[in-house]
Design a protein around this motif. Structure first.
Motif, PDB file in Angstrom:
ATOM      1  N   SER A  59      21.718  40.161   5.806  1.00 47.46           N
ATOM      2  CA  SER A  59      22.857  40.150   6.724  1.00 47.46           C
ATOM      3  C   SER A  59      22.502  40.631   8.122  1.00 47.46           C
ATOM      4  O   SER A  59      23.338  40.563   9.029  1.00 47.46           O
ATOM      5  N   LYS A  73      13.795  42.358   4.192  1.00 49.13           N
ATOM      6  CA  LYS A  73      14.788  42.615   5.240  1.00 49.13           C
ATOM      7  C   LYS A  73      16.179  42.286   4.715  1.00 49.13           C
ATOM      8  O   LYS A  73      16.377  41.259   4.073  1.00 49.13           O
ATOM      9  N   PRO A  74      17.172  43.162   4.971  1.00 49.94           N
ATOM     10  CA  PRO A  74      18.547  42.824   4.575  1.00 49.94           C
ATOM     11  C   PRO A  74      18.957  41.471   5.173  1.00 49.94           C
ATOM     12  O   PRO A  74      18.817  41.247   6.379  1.00 49.94           O
ATOM     13  N   ALA A 113      17.695  45.086  11.904  1.00 52.35           N
ATOM     14  CA  ALA A 113      16.876  45.611  10.805  1.00 52.35           C
ATOM     15  C   ALA A 113      15.871  46.644  11.300  1.00 52.35           C
ATOM     16  O   ALA A 113      15.587  47.637  10.619  1.00 52.35           O
ATOM     17  N   ASP A 150      23.819  44.994   2.873  1.00 54.20           N
ATOM     18  CA  ASP A 150      24.280  43.637   2.562  1.00 54.20           C
ATOM     19  C   ASP A 150      25.615  43.640   1.828  1.00 54.20           C
ATOM     20  O   ASP A 150      26.361  42.654   1.897  1.00 54.20           O
ATOM     21  N   THR A 153      14.837  49.204  -0.275  1.00 57.13           N
ATOM     22  CA  THR A 153      15.566  48.169  -1.013  1.00 57.13           C
ATOM     23  C   THR A 153      16.992  48.624  -1.316  1.00 57.13           C
ATOM     24  O   THR A 153      17.955  47.864  -1.170  1.00 57.13           O
ATOM     25  N   GLY A 166      18.961  48.422   1.826  1.00 54.88           N
ATOM     26  CA  GLY A 166      19.288  47.032   2.117  1.00 54.88           C
ATOM     27  C   GLY A 166      20.460  46.526   1.307  1.00 54.88           C
ATOM     28  O   GLY A 166      21.299  45.757   1.817  1.00 54.88           O
ATOM     29  N   THR A 167      20.548  46.960   0.063  1.00 54.98           N
ATOM     30  CA  THR A 167      21.685  46.559  -0.783  1.00 54.98           C
ATOM     31  C   THR A 167      22.988  47.123  -0.234  1.00 54.98           C
ATOM     32  O   THR A 167      24.004  46.407  -0.170  1.00 54.98           O
TER      33      THR A 167
END
Length: 306
Positions: free
Chosen positions: A118, A115-116, A124, A269, A262, A265-266
């Motif tokens: 932030s 999960k991110p 999420a 964040d 992923t 998520g980057t």
């Protein structure tokens, strides 16, 4: 465990809060304690029976494909994840029965990612299906830095993610939206244009040479305008209308992907992609959440807290 289920095809009225057996955890799956899920149009379309010709379902069925939660048990072959990991994912399985509108879901590891950090669980849960759809259609389009992309339904669930992801890649983004959503679309990083009659002329006024990529998330007349706005050698991708193939484009369907989650998520964040939650409902109010989503006038995602 408590879960929302339906035992026949129909609208929100067929949803019930019931007690269901705990799901079995296969070798390549983990048991996720669901903290939040979200409503997608495909949920109520599946529930209405529209996808019965292509998707197997077993009643009573638990709806939902988006999830955010915590790993509580791991399978025999799941080195990617450990008990206690906070995850989010697009948990689509070959058999529609054990969805995410429940206290627990058995999720194949290929459908999950961290999960991110932030995001809250509610935020999420708003990401996976729509975010992946946007990310994967952009990937398939081959969009590059410096190119111009036209995003149809730019204020919608998928479109709002696509605008931000494309802008993060250094593309110039034009987005179709109603007048009332122009400021929102502009805040995402796109130049808004009103959809409807005369669309091609409005797009050409902004991009005289045409656009390099068309991302269609609505179909119909929007897709029909593609030949008039697409530059020579450009690419069109649609999730809404297979007629895009007749225009030389790509008809796409989202698929689960840990790698793509992923990457999303980057971006989140790093502050390049924001998540918009319209409203949060409790699990017992899932029917009301579905009704709100089905109006088609929601900015951001409708989330269900479990």
């Amino acid at each position: 465990m408590r879960a929302i289920t339906y035992s026949r095809y129909g609208g929100p009225d067929v949803l019930e809060l019931t007690d269901q057996p705990m799901p079995k955890v296969g070798p390549d799956s983990v048991l996720v304690r669901v903290r939040a899920t979200s409503v997608n149009p495909v949920d109520w379309k599946v529930q209405a029976g529209y996808l019965d010709p292509v998707l197997d379902i077993r009643f009573p069925a638990i709806p939902g494909w988006d999830v955010a939660g915590v790993v509580e048990q791991v399978g025999f072959d799941t080195p990617e994840l450990s008990v206690g990991d906070e995850v989010y994912g697009y948990v689509r399985k070959d058999l529609l029965q054990g969805g995410t509108f429940a206290e627990y879901v058995a999720a194949p590891v290929r459908t999950l990612a961290a999960k991110p950090a932030s995001l809250t669980f509610e935020e999420a849960a708003a990401v996976p299906l729509t975010g992946l759809t946007a990310y994967q259609t952009i990937e398939r389009s081959g969009l590059r830095e410096g190119q111009t992309v036209l995003v149809h339904a730019a204020a919608g669930g998928v479109g709002s993610f696509a605008v931000q992801i494309a802008a993060a890649r250094g593309a110039r983004v034009i987005g179709t939206a109603s007048e009332s959503n122009h400021e929102f679309v502009r805040s995402l990083g796109a130049e808004p244009v009103t959809y409807g009659e005369g669309l091609a002329g409005r797009v050409r006024a902004i991009a005289p040479d045409g656009v390099d990529v068309v991302l269609d998330y609505v179909g119909g007349d929007a897709l029909a305008s593609t030949p008039d706005v697409l530059a020579d050698g450009g690419t069109a991708v649609s999730i809404a209308d297979p007629a895009v193939r007749e225009l030389g484009g790509i008809y796409a369907w989202v698929r689960p992907s840990s790698e793509d989650l992923t990457a999303l998520g980057t971006l989140i964040d790093d502050g390049k992609v924001a998540v918009h939650v319209a409203e949060v409902f409790d699990l017992a109010d899932a029917a009301r959440a579905q009704e709100l989503s089905a109006t088609g006038h929601v900015r951001g995602k409708v989330v269900v807290r479990v």
